[in-house]
Write an enzyme that holds these catalytic residues in place. Sequence first.
Site, PDB file in Angstrom:
ATOM      1  N   HIS A  17       1.378   3.020   0.622  1.00  0.00           N
ATOM      2  CA  HIS A  17       2.015   2.613   1.882  1.00  0.00           C
ATOM      3  C   HIS A  17       1.336   3.297   3.071  1.00  0.00           C
ATOM      4  CE1 HIS A  17       5.846   2.147  -0.708  1.00  0.00           C
ATOM      5  NE2 HIS A  17       5.524   0.914  -0.326  1.00  0.00           N
ATOM      6  N   LYS A  41      20.510  -3.689  -4.410  1.00  0.00           N
ATOM      7  CA  LYS A  41      19.592  -2.814  -5.153  1.00  0.00           C
ATOM      8  C   LYS A  41      19.874  -1.359  -4.803  1.00  0.00           C
ATOM      9  CE  LYS A  41      14.754  -2.938  -5.275  1.00  0.00           C
ATOM     10  NZ  LYS A  41      13.555  -3.659  -4.890  1.00  0.00           N
ATOM     11  N   ARG A  90      -2.434  -5.596  -3.077  1.00  0.00           N
ATOM     12  CA  ARG A  90      -3.055  -4.730  -4.081  1.00  0.00           C
ATOM     13  C   ARG A  90      -3.967  -5.518  -5.002  1.00  0.00           C
ATOM     14  NH1 ARG A  90       2.695  -2.289  -5.595  1.00  0.00           N
ATOM     15  NH2 ARG A  90       3.056  -4.510  -5.326  1.00  0.00           N
ATOM     16  N   SER A 127       6.057   2.009  -5.871  1.00  0.00           N
ATOM     17  CA  SER A 127       7.154   2.988  -5.895  1.00  0.00           C
ATOM     18  C   SER A 127       7.870   2.931  -7.236  1.00  0.00           C
ATOM     19  CB  SER A 127       8.145   2.712  -4.766  1.00  0.00           C
ATOM     20  OG  SER A 127       7.522   2.837  -3.522  1.00  0.00           O
TER      21      SER A 127
END
Length: 161
Positions: A17, A41, A90, A127
């Site tokens: 990040h 969540k 990514r 993460s």
Amino acid sequence: MRRAVCPGSFDPITNGHLDIIERASKLYDVVHVAVAINKSKQGLFTVEERIALIEETTAKYGNIVVESHAGLLVDFCRDRGIPAIIKGLRAVSDFDYELQMAQMNHGLTGVETLFVPTSPTWSFLSSSLVKEVASYGGDVSHLLPELVNRRLVERIAERRG
Ligand code: PNS
């Protein structure tokens, strides 16, 4: 002022990040980091804790504003006059969903999405993976700012009781 937003869950912020936020901070006058509030969540860190970690680790860039947001990202952008969303890619696997969101968001308000290729150093990093490895006692200190790694290890120990 030219503004952009880096949105995400940031539970917690990783070196991946930070790579994207730092690069965005060189392209724009002000970079907003928008921490999504996702009621469905349960995070490892509260939104307030995530914001504090992002503020502490991005203070060095000098042009970062960190905020939470509960609704649509396009509304966050409209309210603040932000014309561009910055997303790190990514790998090709990120592309399908990111393209869908970018097209949806553009259709909603005309906001643009700019994709930044993540540094190959962090291309495998998320993460969720960091939390999983850390929860089994694995060392993830090379993937996180030192402060974040410290808080992550503490939090996992607290959760174990
Ligand atoms: O770090 P994440 O979980 O991949 O971040 C995804 C996030 C928070 C950037 C994205 O889900 C988002 O912006 N959500 C806000 C709600 C919204 O605007 N949804 C419609 C997207 S087209």
